[in-house]
Enzyme design. Structure first.
Site, PDB file in Angstrom:
ATOM      1  N   LYS A  20     -80.008 -16.675  13.733  1.00  0.00           N
ATOM      2  CA  LYS A  20     -79.975 -15.949  15.107  1.00  0.00           C
ATOM      3  C   LYS A  20     -80.847 -16.682  16.053  1.00  0.00           C
ATOM      4  O   LYS A  20     -81.629 -17.468  16.002  1.00  0.00           O
ATOM      5  CB  LYS A  20     -80.310 -14.450  15.067  1.00  0.00           C
ATOM      6  CG  LYS A  20     -79.517 -13.760  13.911  1.00  0.00           C
ATOM      7  CD  LYS A  20     -79.678 -12.233  14.068  1.00  0.00           C
ATOM      8  CE  LYS A  20     -78.885 -11.336  13.170  1.00  0.00           C
ATOM      9  NZ  LYS A  20     -79.455  -9.957  13.353  1.00  0.00           N
ATOM     10  N   TYR A  60     -69.721  -8.206  16.128  1.00  0.00           N
ATOM     11  CA  TYR A  60     -70.548  -7.201  15.932  1.00  0.00           C
ATOM     12  C   TYR A  60     -69.581  -5.726  16.128  1.00  0.00           C
ATOM     13  O   TYR A  60     -70.107  -4.687  16.488  1.00  0.00           O
ATOM     14  CB  TYR A  60     -71.733  -6.852  16.565  1.00  0.00           C
ATOM     15  CG  TYR A  60     -72.825  -7.796  16.191  1.00  0.00           C
ATOM     16  CD1 TYR A  60     -73.237  -7.609  14.841  1.00  0.00           C
ATOM     17  CD2 TYR A  60     -73.786  -8.593  16.784  1.00  0.00           C
ATOM     18  CE1 TYR A  60     -74.268  -8.375  14.195  1.00  0.00           C
ATOM     19  CE2 TYR A  60     -74.849  -9.527  16.439  1.00  0.00           C
ATOM     20  CZ  TYR A  60     -74.958  -9.027  15.198  1.00  0.00           C
ATOM     21  OH  TYR A  60     -76.355  -9.938  14.678  1.00  0.00           O
ATOM     22  N   PHE A  68     -77.617   0.713  20.405  1.00  0.00           N
ATOM     23  CA  PHE A  68     -78.245  -0.664  20.417  1.00  0.00           C
ATOM     24  C   PHE A  68     -77.261  -1.760  20.462  1.00  0.00           C
ATOM     25  O   PHE A  68     -77.488  -2.961  20.600  1.00  0.00           O
ATOM     26  CB  PHE A  68     -79.157  -0.726  19.064  1.00  0.00           C
ATOM     27  CG  PHE A  68     -78.178  -0.862  17.737  1.00  0.00           C
ATOM     28  CD1 PHE A  68     -77.705  -1.945  17.423  1.00  0.00           C
ATOM     29  CD2 PHE A  68     -78.059   0.302  17.045  1.00  0.00           C
ATOM     30  CE1 PHE A  68     -76.828  -2.057  16.163  1.00  0.00           C
ATOM     31  CE2 PHE A  68     -77.819   0.341  15.730  1.00  0.00           C
ATOM     32  CZ  PHE A  68     -77.030  -0.736  15.327  1.00  0.00           C
ATOM     33  N   THR A 102     -82.625  -5.072   6.707  1.00  0.00           N
ATOM     34  CA  THR A 102     -82.383  -5.133   7.980  1.00  0.00           C
ATOM     35  C   THR A 102     -83.343  -4.593   8.729  1.00  0.00           C
ATOM     36  O   THR A 102     -83.915  -5.442   9.761  1.00  0.00           O
ATOM     37  CB  THR A 102     -81.141  -4.024   8.423  1.00  0.00           C
ATOM     38  OG1 THR A 102     -80.059  -4.242   7.546  1.00  0.00           O
ATOM     39  CG2 THR A 102     -80.910  -4.208  10.130  1.00  0.00           C
ATOM     40  N   ARG A 113     -86.328 -12.090   6.034  1.00  0.00           N
ATOM     41  CA  ARG A 113     -87.004 -11.027   7.146  1.00  0.00           C
ATOM     42  C   ARG A 113     -88.413 -10.607   6.702  1.00  0.00           C
ATOM     43  O   ARG A 113     -89.384 -10.541   7.403  1.00  0.00           O
ATOM     44  CB  ARG A 113     -85.943  -9.988   7.096  1.00  0.00           C
ATOM     45  CG  ARG A 113     -84.490 -10.471   7.931  1.00  0.00           C
ATOM     46  CD  ARG A 113     -83.669  -9.379   7.735  1.00  0.00           C
ATOM     47  NE  ARG A 113     -82.309  -9.792   8.387  1.00  0.00           N
ATOM     48  CZ  ARG A 113     -81.309  -9.080   8.455  1.00  0.00           C
ATOM     49  NH1 ARG A 113     -81.157  -8.107   7.411  1.00  0.00           N
ATOM     50  NH2 ARG A 113     -80.132  -9.038   9.164  1.00  0.00           N
ATOM     51  N   ASN A 123     -84.309 -10.127  13.713  1.00  0.00           N
ATOM     52  CA  ASN A 123     -84.715 -10.150  12.154  1.00  0.00           C
ATOM     53  C   ASN A 123     -84.072 -11.672  11.736  1.00  0.00           C
ATOM     54  O   ASN A 123     -83.787 -11.912  10.482  1.00  0.00           O
ATOM     55  CB  ASN A 123     -84.196  -9.010  11.495  1.00  0.00           C
ATOM     56  CG  ASN A 123     -82.748  -8.724  11.774  1.00  0.00           C
ATOM     57  OD1 ASN A 123     -81.923  -9.548  12.389  1.00  0.00           O
ATOM     58  ND2 ASN A 123     -82.281  -7.658  11.199  1.00  0.00           N
ATOM     59  N   HIS A 126     -78.321 -13.572   9.975  1.00  0.00           N
ATOM     60  CA  HIS A 126     -77.027 -12.442   9.867  1.00  0.00           C
ATOM     61  C   HIS A 126     -76.670 -13.002   8.595  1.00  0.00           C
ATOM     62  O   HIS A 126     -76.356 -14.090   8.178  1.00  0.00           O
ATOM     63  CB  HIS A 126     -76.156 -12.682  10.896  1.00  0.00           C
ATOM     64  CG  HIS A 126     -74.810 -12.132  10.481  1.00  0.00           C
ATOM     65  ND1 HIS A 126     -74.794 -10.663  10.670  1.00  0.00           N
ATOM     66  CD2 HIS A 126     -73.753 -12.713  10.110  1.00  0.00           C
ATOM     67  CE1 HIS A 126     -73.348 -10.314  10.269  1.00  0.00           C
ATOM     68  NE2 HIS A 126     -72.962 -11.320   9.808  1.00  0.00           N
TER      69      HIS A 126
HETATM   70  P1  IDP Z   1     -77.608  -6.517   8.782  1.00  0.00           P
HETATM   71  O1  IDP Z   1     -77.945  -7.604  10.071  1.00  0.00           O
HETATM   72  O2  IDP Z   1     -78.769  -6.349   8.015  1.00  0.00           O
HETATM   73  O3  IDP Z   1     -76.103  -6.597   8.313  1.00  0.00           O
HETATM   74  P2  IDP Z   1     -76.549  -4.237  10.494  1.00  0.00           P
HETATM   75  O4  IDP Z   1     -76.757  -2.832  10.443  1.00  0.00           O
HETATM   76  O5  IDP Z   1     -75.016  -5.053  10.496  1.00  0.00           O
HETATM   77  O6  IDP Z   1     -77.779  -4.883   9.618  1.00  0.00           O
HETATM   78  O7  IDP Z   1     -77.185  -4.580  12.078  1.00  0.00           O
HETATM   79  C1  IDP Z   1     -76.724  -5.647  12.715  1.00  0.00           C
HETATM   80  C2  IDP Z   1     -77.956  -6.280  13.495  1.00  0.00           C
HETATM   81  O8  IDP Z   1     -78.294  -5.287  14.382  1.00  0.00           O
HETATM   82  C3  IDP Z   1     -79.142  -6.157  12.641  1.00  0.00           C
HETATM   83  O9  IDP Z   1     -79.467  -7.328  12.112  1.00  0.00           O
HETATM   84  C4  IDP Z   1     -80.357  -5.918  14.008  1.00  0.00           C
HETATM   85  O10 IDP Z   1     -80.670  -7.098  14.334  1.00  0.00           O
HETATM   86  C5  IDP Z   1     -79.616  -5.008  14.555  1.00  0.00           C
HETATM   87  N1  IDP Z   1     -79.727  -3.426  14.575  1.00  0.00           N
HETATM   88  C6  IDP Z   1     -79.564  -2.951  13.401  1.00  0.00           C
HETATM   89  N2  IDP Z   1     -79.971  -1.848  13.462  1.00  0.00           N
HETATM   90  C7  IDP Z   1     -80.718  -1.539  14.567  1.00  0.00           C
HETATM   91  C8  IDP Z   1     -81.485  -0.272  15.358  1.00  0.00           C
HETATM   92  O11 IDP Z   1     -81.427   0.737  14.806  1.00  0.00           O
HETATM   93  N3  IDP Z   1     -81.916  -0.769  16.309  1.00  0.00           N
HETATM   94  C9  IDP Z   1     -81.830  -2.038  16.913  1.00  0.00           C
HETATM   95  N4  IDP Z   1     -81.408  -3.100  16.491  1.00  0.00           N
HETATM   96  C10 IDP Z   1     -80.689  -2.735  15.204  1.00  0.00           C
HETATM   97 MG    MG Z   2     -74.390  -6.272   9.202  1.00  0.00          MG
END
Ligand code: IDP
Ligand code: MG
Length: 158
Positions: A20, A60, A68, A102, A113, A123, A126
């Protein structure tokens, strides 16, 4: 003898992995890619990309409507990323373990991470979460002809 140690590749998969914008800006591209090479996965496509807003929304899509989501689209389009396709047995699940949880408060030491990220939205990496997602995400960033098929047979290259 060696043959008896070889395992059938029953779950050979491809996944979409992306460094990212925070990983690019922090100079962590090499160290992040090393984690996947160390694991024994094969890189089949890789490029530096400025993600467009449209691409971000497709990428996304599953988060559309969440509070968010606008920040997520802003963040992923805020600077170049490194878009990649990697191949390996069970790579979709295994690469997410390499990535770490995550939420950075839960990301294990030893994961990307867990070792490098300190704030949850930033983080660093992806990884696709299912075969269906990986297909959609790969198609969002790559043409079929950009994915290279090859085997790694190390001994003949040393
Ligand atoms: P992942 O990247 O581990 O698959 P996802 O739940 O798909 O996690 O979420 C996509 C991205 O959105 C995360 O990597 C993170 O950067 C962001 N994200 C996820 N949950 C939150 C949240 O509750 N607040 C802010 N950002 C979030
Ligand atoms: Mg994801």
């Amino acid at each position: 003898m060696i043959d008896s140690l070889e395992m059938e590749s029953e779950h050979m998969e491809r996944t979409f992995l992306m460094v990212k914008p925070d990983g690019v800006q922090r100079g962590l591209i090499g160290r992040i890619i090393s984690r996947f090479e160390d694991k024994g996965f094969t890189l089949v496509a890789c490029k530096v990309v400025q993600v467009t807003e449209n691409q971000a929304k497709i990428h996304y899509a599953e988060h559309d409507g969440k509070d968010f989501f606008p920040n997520l689209v802003n963040f992923i389009t805020s600077g170049p990323v490194v878009a990649m396709v990697w191949e390996g047995d069970d790579i979709i699940a295994l690469s997410r373990i390499v990535n770490g949880k995550t939420n950075v408060n839960e990301a294990q030491p030893g994961s990307i991470r867990g070792d490098f990220a300190a704030h949850t939205p930033k983080n660093l990496i992806h990884g696709s979460d299912s075969p269906e997602s990986s297909k959609r995400e790969i198609a969002n960033f790559f043409e079929d002809h950009e994915l290279v098929n090859y085997d790694k047979i190390i001994s003949s290259w040393i």
